[in-house]
Write a protein that holds these residues in place. Structure first.
Motif, short mmCIF file in Angstrom:
data_model
loop_
_atom_site.label_atom_id
_atom_site.label_comp_id
_atom_site.label_asym_id
_atom_site.label_seq_id
_atom_site.Cartn_x
_atom_site.Cartn_y
_atom_site.Cartn_z
N GLN A 4 0.81 -1.21 0.00
CA GLN A 4 0.00 0.00 0.00
C GLN A 4 0.85 1.27 0.00
O GLN A 4 0.45 2.27 -0.56
N GLY A 5 2.01 1.24 0.64
CA GLY A 5 2.85 2.43 0.68
C GLY A 5 3.41 2.82 -0.66
O GLY A 5 3.83 3.95 -0.86
N CYS A 6 3.42 1.90 -1.61
CA CYS A 6 3.96 2.20 -2.94
C CYS A 6 2.89 2.67 -3.91
O CYS A 6 3.19 3.34 -4.87
N ILE A 7 1.62 2.29 -3.69
CA ILE A 7 0.61 2.59 -4.70
C ILE A 7 -0.38 3.67 -4.29
O ILE A 7 -1.03 4.25 -5.13
N ARG A 8 -0.48 4.00 -2.99
CA ARG A 8 -1.44 5.01 -2.57
C ARG A 8 -0.94 6.42 -2.86
O ARG A 8 -1.71 7.35 -2.97
N SER A 9 0.34 6.60 -2.96
CA SER A 9 0.92 7.90 -3.27
C SER A 9 2.15 7.64 -4.13
O SER A 9 3.00 6.84 -3.76
N PHE A 10 2.24 8.31 -5.28
CA PHE A 10 3.25 7.94 -6.27
C PHE A 10 4.67 8.27 -5.82
O PHE A 10 5.62 7.72 -6.36
N ASN A 11 4.83 9.18 -4.88
CA ASN A 11 6.18 9.64 -4.56
C ASN A 11 6.61 9.26 -3.16
O ASN A 11 7.33 9.98 -2.50
N GLY A 109 -4.57 14.63 9.88
CA GLY A 109 -5.46 13.64 10.45
C GLY A 109 -4.94 12.94 11.69
O GLY A 109 -5.58 12.02 12.20
N THR A 110 -3.79 13.35 12.20
CA THR A 110 -3.23 12.71 13.39
C THR A 110 -2.44 13.75 14.17
O THR A 110 -2.64 14.95 14.03
N ASN A 111 -1.53 13.30 15.02
CA ASN A 111 -0.68 14.22 15.78
C ASN A 111 0.77 13.76 15.64
O ASN A 111 1.04 12.75 15.00
N SER A 112 1.66 14.48 16.28
CA SER A 112 3.09 14.22 16.07
C SER A 112 3.56 12.89 16.66
O SER A 112 4.62 12.40 16.27
N PHE A 113 2.78 12.30 17.57
CA PHE A 113 3.24 11.07 18.23
C PHE A 113 2.43 9.83 17.87
O PHE A 113 2.66 8.76 18.43
N THR A 114 1.51 9.93 16.93
CA THR A 114 0.73 8.77 16.50
C THR A 114 0.93 8.55 15.00
O THR A 114 0.26 9.17 14.18
N PRO A 115 1.86 7.68 14.61
CA PRO A 115 2.12 7.44 13.19
C PRO A 115 0.91 6.83 12.50
O PRO A 115 0.33 5.86 12.99
N THR A 116 0.53 7.41 11.37
CA THR A 116 -0.53 6.86 10.53
C THR A 116 -0.11 6.98 9.07
O THR A 116 0.69 7.84 8.71
N ASN A 118 -2.05 8.02 6.60
CA ASN A 118 -2.53 9.29 6.06
C ASN A 118 -1.68 10.46 6.53
O ASN A 118 -1.42 11.39 5.77
N GLY A 119 -1.23 10.42 7.79
CA GLY A 119 -0.38 11.48 8.29
C GLY A 119 0.92 11.58 7.54
O GLY A 119 1.49 12.67 7.37
N PHE A 120 1.41 10.45 7.06
CA PHE A 120 2.63 10.41 6.27
C PHE A 120 2.36 10.79 4.81
O PHE A 120 2.99 11.69 4.26
N LEU A 121 1.39 10.12 4.19
CA LEU A 121 1.15 10.28 2.77
C LEU A 121 0.62 11.67 2.40
O LEU A 121 0.87 12.15 1.29
N ASN A 122 -0.10 12.31 3.32
CA ASN A 122 -0.72 13.60 3.01
C ASN A 122 0.06 14.81 3.51
O ASN A 122 -0.40 15.94 3.39
N SER A 123 1.23 14.59 4.09
CA SER A 123 2.04 15.70 4.52
C SER A 123 2.50 16.51 3.31
O SER A 123 2.81 15.94 2.25
N VAL A 124 2.56 17.82 3.47
CA VAL A 124 3.02 18.66 2.36
C VAL A 124 4.54 18.82 2.37
O VAL A 124 5.09 19.44 1.48
N ARG A 125 5.21 18.29 3.37
CA ARG A 125 6.67 18.40 3.47
C ARG A 125 7.34 17.19 2.85
O ARG A 125 6.86 16.07 2.95
N GLY A 126 8.50 17.42 2.25
CA GLY A 126 9.36 16.31 1.90
C GLY A 126 10.00 15.81 3.18
O GLY A 126 10.20 16.58 4.13
N GLY A 127 10.32 14.52 3.25
CA GLY A 127 10.94 14.05 4.47
C GLY A 127 11.29 12.58 4.46
O GLY A 127 10.96 11.84 3.54
N ILE A 128 11.98 12.21 5.53
CA ILE A 128 12.41 10.83 5.76
C ILE A 128 11.93 10.48 7.16
O ILE A 128 12.21 11.19 8.12
N TYR A 129 11.22 9.37 7.27
CA TYR A 129 10.54 9.04 8.52
C TYR A 129 11.02 7.71 9.10
O TYR A 129 11.16 6.73 8.36
N ALA A 130 11.21 7.68 10.41
CA ALA A 130 11.27 6.45 11.20
C ALA A 130 10.33 6.73 12.38
O ALA A 130 10.69 6.61 13.54
#
Length: 198
Positions: A4-11, A109-116, A118-130
């Protein structure tokens, strides 16, 4: 096979774990390497390499994110190449996100301490997440340290405590390695806590 992480958002791509125990099993001792290409990044999983690739901090600058906060880190030597252009400063979240392209990190759709997803895919910032609920402000926690050495920016969660309920000693150590010349990124997962209340 595309997840799902590869097909829900192209980038983007991601893997979300059911809990910290599953994340610990999958990540600890391993490294994710991201190699820039003409159209994005090539992700390469490097199993069993974390101990050899981890660079222990020597004179790192502590990043005062507190619990769930974000600080701006300004590079002292050049810039970091991204798909959005070269970046001379980065946003560093205490919850293991490095982002760029603005003055705040958003978590739609979430907060800084609850990974989701949508919170990742819909962010307007470029970034690298763990993305995980770390708490450098917890008693006994290690620090988040930034250090530039020989053209590489190391940002290390050096024995940083994870949120747990009840609070317990459960640190993790991971390191983002950003090569300023090439744009290559490595996330080195040295020790990842598996407390399932986190």
């Amino acid at each position: 096979t595309l997840g799902q992480g590869c097909i829900r958002s192209f980038n983007s791509f991601y893997q979300q774990f059911a809990d910290a125990a599953a994340a610990s099993t999958a990540l600890q001792g391993n490294t994710l390497q991201l190699i820039p290409t003409a159209t994005g990044y090539q992700g390469v999983w490097l199993p069993g390499t974390a101990a050899g690739l981890f660079v222990a901090p020597v004179a790192g600058t502590p990043l005062a994110t507190g619990d769930d906060g974000v600080v701006t880190y300004t590079l002292t030597s050049g810039s970091f190449p991204t798909a959005q252009g070269p970046q001379t400063s980065l946003l560093v979240s205490g919850n293991a996100i490095i982002a760029w392209g603005g003055s705040v990190i958003d978590y739609p759709g979430t907060n800084s301490f609850t990974p989701t997803a949508n919170g990742f895919l819909n962010s307007v910032r470029g970034g690298i997440y763990a993305w995980h609920d770390y708490n450098v402000a917890e008693a006994g926690s290690g620090q988040i340290l930034a250090e530039e050495v020989a053209g590489i920016l190391y940002i290390t969660w050096n024995g940083v405590e994870n949120y747990s309920n009840p609070a317990a000693a459960n640190p993790s150590t991971l390191q983002f390695q950003l090569e300023l010349g090439s744009g290559i990124v490595r996330i080195v997962f040295l020790t990842i806590d598996g407390n399932t209340t986190s």
